[in-house]
Write a protein that holds these residues in place. Sequence first.
Motif, PDB file in Angstrom:
ATOM      1  N   TYR A   2       0.859  -1.179   0.000  1.00 14.47           N
ATOM      2  CA  TYR A   2       0.000   0.000   0.000  1.00 14.47           C
ATOM      3  C   TYR A   2       0.896   1.230   0.000  1.00 14.47           C
ATOM      4  CZ  TYR A   2      -3.658   3.266   1.241  1.00 14.47           C
ATOM      5  OH  TYR A   2      -4.533   4.321   1.234  1.00 14.47           O
ATOM      6  N   THR A   3       0.787   2.046  -1.053  1.00 14.32           N
ATOM      7  CA  THR A   3       1.638   3.222  -1.193  1.00 14.32           C
ATOM      8  C   THR A   3       1.100   4.374  -0.354  1.00 14.32           C
ATOM      9  OG1 THR A   3       2.246   2.555  -3.413  1.00 14.32           O
ATOM     10  CG2 THR A   3       2.631   4.856  -2.837  1.00 14.32           C
ATOM     11  N   MET A   4       1.982   4.923   0.483  1.00 14.94           N
ATOM     12  CA  MET A   4       1.675   6.080   1.324  1.00 14.94           C
ATOM     13  C   MET A   4       2.748   7.132   1.056  1.00 14.94           C
ATOM     14  SD  MET A   4       0.640   4.101   4.835  1.00 14.94           S
ATOM     15  CE  MET A   4       2.166   3.175   4.908  1.00 14.94           C
ATOM     16  N   GLY A   5       2.489   7.983   0.069  1.00 14.46           N
ATOM     17  CA  GLY A   5       3.499   8.953  -0.330  1.00 14.46           C
ATOM     18  C   GLY A   5       4.630   8.243  -1.026  1.00 14.46           C
ATOM     19  N   MET A   6       5.851   8.418  -0.495  1.00 13.14           N
ATOM     20  CA  MET A   6       6.986   7.727  -1.112  1.00 13.14           C
ATOM     21  C   MET A   6       7.297   6.383  -0.449  1.00 13.14           C
ATOM     22  SD  MET A   6      10.117  10.140   0.015  1.00 13.14           S
ATOM     23  CE  MET A   6      11.178   9.637   1.338  1.00 13.14           C
ATOM     24  N   PHE A   7       6.539   5.990   0.589  1.00 13.75           N
ATOM     25  CA  PHE A   7       6.742   4.721   1.285  1.00 13.75           C
ATOM     26  C   PHE A   7       5.686   3.711   0.883  1.00 13.75           C
ATOM     27  CE2 PHE A   7       8.618   7.881   4.086  1.00 13.75           C
ATOM     28  CZ  PHE A   7       9.841   7.317   4.345  1.00 13.75           C
ATOM     29  N   THR A   8       6.126   2.458   0.657  1.00  8.90           N
ATOM     30  CA  THR A   8       5.201   1.364   0.345  1.00  8.90           C
ATOM     31  C   THR A   8       5.563   0.153   1.199  1.00  8.90           C
ATOM     32  OG1 THR A   8       5.018   2.128  -1.936  1.00  8.90           O
ATOM     33  CG2 THR A   8       4.256  -0.103  -1.486  1.00  8.90           C
ATOM     34  N   MET A  53      10.932   2.511  -0.741  1.00  9.04           N
ATOM     35  CA  MET A  53      10.845   3.964  -0.863  1.00  9.04           C
ATOM     36  C   MET A  53      11.200   4.329  -2.294  1.00  9.04           C
ATOM     37  SD  MET A  53      12.778   4.837   2.691  1.00  9.04           S
ATOM     38  CE  MET A  53      13.878   3.445   2.493  1.00  9.04           C
ATOM     39  N   GLN A  54      10.349   5.097  -2.937  1.00  7.63           N
ATOM     40  CA  GLN A  54      10.563   5.495  -4.328  1.00  7.63           C
ATOM     41  C   GLN A  54      10.272   6.983  -4.434  1.00  7.63           C
ATOM     42  OE1 GLN A  54      11.233   2.803  -6.433  1.00  7.63           O
ATOM     43  NE2 GLN A  54      11.609   4.017  -8.231  1.00  7.63           N
ATOM     44  N   TRP A  55      11.178   7.730  -5.038  1.00  9.17           N
ATOM     45  CA  TRP A  55      10.945   9.157  -5.213  1.00  9.17           C
ATOM     46  C   TRP A  55      11.606   9.655  -6.477  1.00  9.17           C
ATOM     47  CZ3 TRP A  55      13.648   7.004  -1.185  1.00  9.17           C
ATOM     48  CH2 TRP A  55      15.011   7.224  -1.164  1.00  9.17           C
ATOM     49  N   PRO A  56      11.039  10.734  -7.054  1.00 12.61           N
ATOM     50  CA  PRO A  56      11.645  11.317  -8.260  1.00 12.61           C
ATOM     51  C   PRO A  56      12.936  12.036  -7.900  1.00 12.61           C
ATOM     52  CG  PRO A  56       9.680  12.543  -7.611  1.00 12.61           C
ATOM     53  CD  PRO A  56       9.787  11.378  -6.687  1.00 12.61           C
ATOM     54  N   ILE A  57      13.920  11.967  -8.821  1.00 15.39           N
ATOM     55  CA  ILE A  57      15.202  12.643  -8.599  1.00 15.39           C
ATOM     56  C   ILE A  57      15.079  14.129  -8.914  1.00 15.39           C
ATOM     57  CG2 ILE A  57      17.602  12.784  -9.367  1.00 15.39           C
ATOM     58  CD1 ILE A  57      17.487   9.772  -9.836  1.00 15.39           C
ATOM     59  N   GLY A  58      14.365  14.457  -9.947  1.00  9.19           N
ATOM     60  CA  GLY A  58      14.208  15.858 -10.344  1.00  9.19           C
ATOM     61  C   GLY A  58      13.078  15.992 -11.336  1.00  9.19           C
TER      62      GLY A  58
END
Length: 168
Positions: free
Chosen positions: A21-27, A73-78
């Motif tokens: 379950y994705t919660m922002g950048m944490f799953t 944790m997944q997030w965009p670099i730029g």
Amino acid sequence: MDRLVGETDADMMAAHVEAGYTMGMFTPFVGLRAQSHTTKAFTETAAEGASTYALTYDDQTTKSLRSELGVQMQWPIGEALVASPTFGLRAAWAHEFASNDAGTRSFASIPDISFATSGATQDRDSLILAANVGFAAANGVFVEGGLNTEHSRNASNIGGSITVGYTW
């Protein structure tokens, strides 16, 4: 000098199911992996010399059932207009439920004498760590590369992957 040869083949089946379950950048996620690896029986023969010490190998099936519990944790670099780069980290605890018996071997020229053999056994509990970097284009095409590691008290495995895909 004796030179013995033997030839066999193997079949492998595997499945991996994962839910999170994705919660922002944490799953947070849980996973279950099942595998079955079967090596067919075979007997060594002498390519040169005598086959006095040739071995006979029985069919061997190794089964594995493992659970995984962790967080990604997944997030965009730029910000980018054509492709959006991403970076991700993953950590999980894995537990192996299956325990497999040793394989049976015997000497081909000596009937009714057999012995058990087994390889190194990895611990039932291990830590999975992974990192990935990827690029997703606006048209749905994505490319991702990753480094995957698994560590336990008596073993460490390191691997990599490259994924090319399409999201619609």
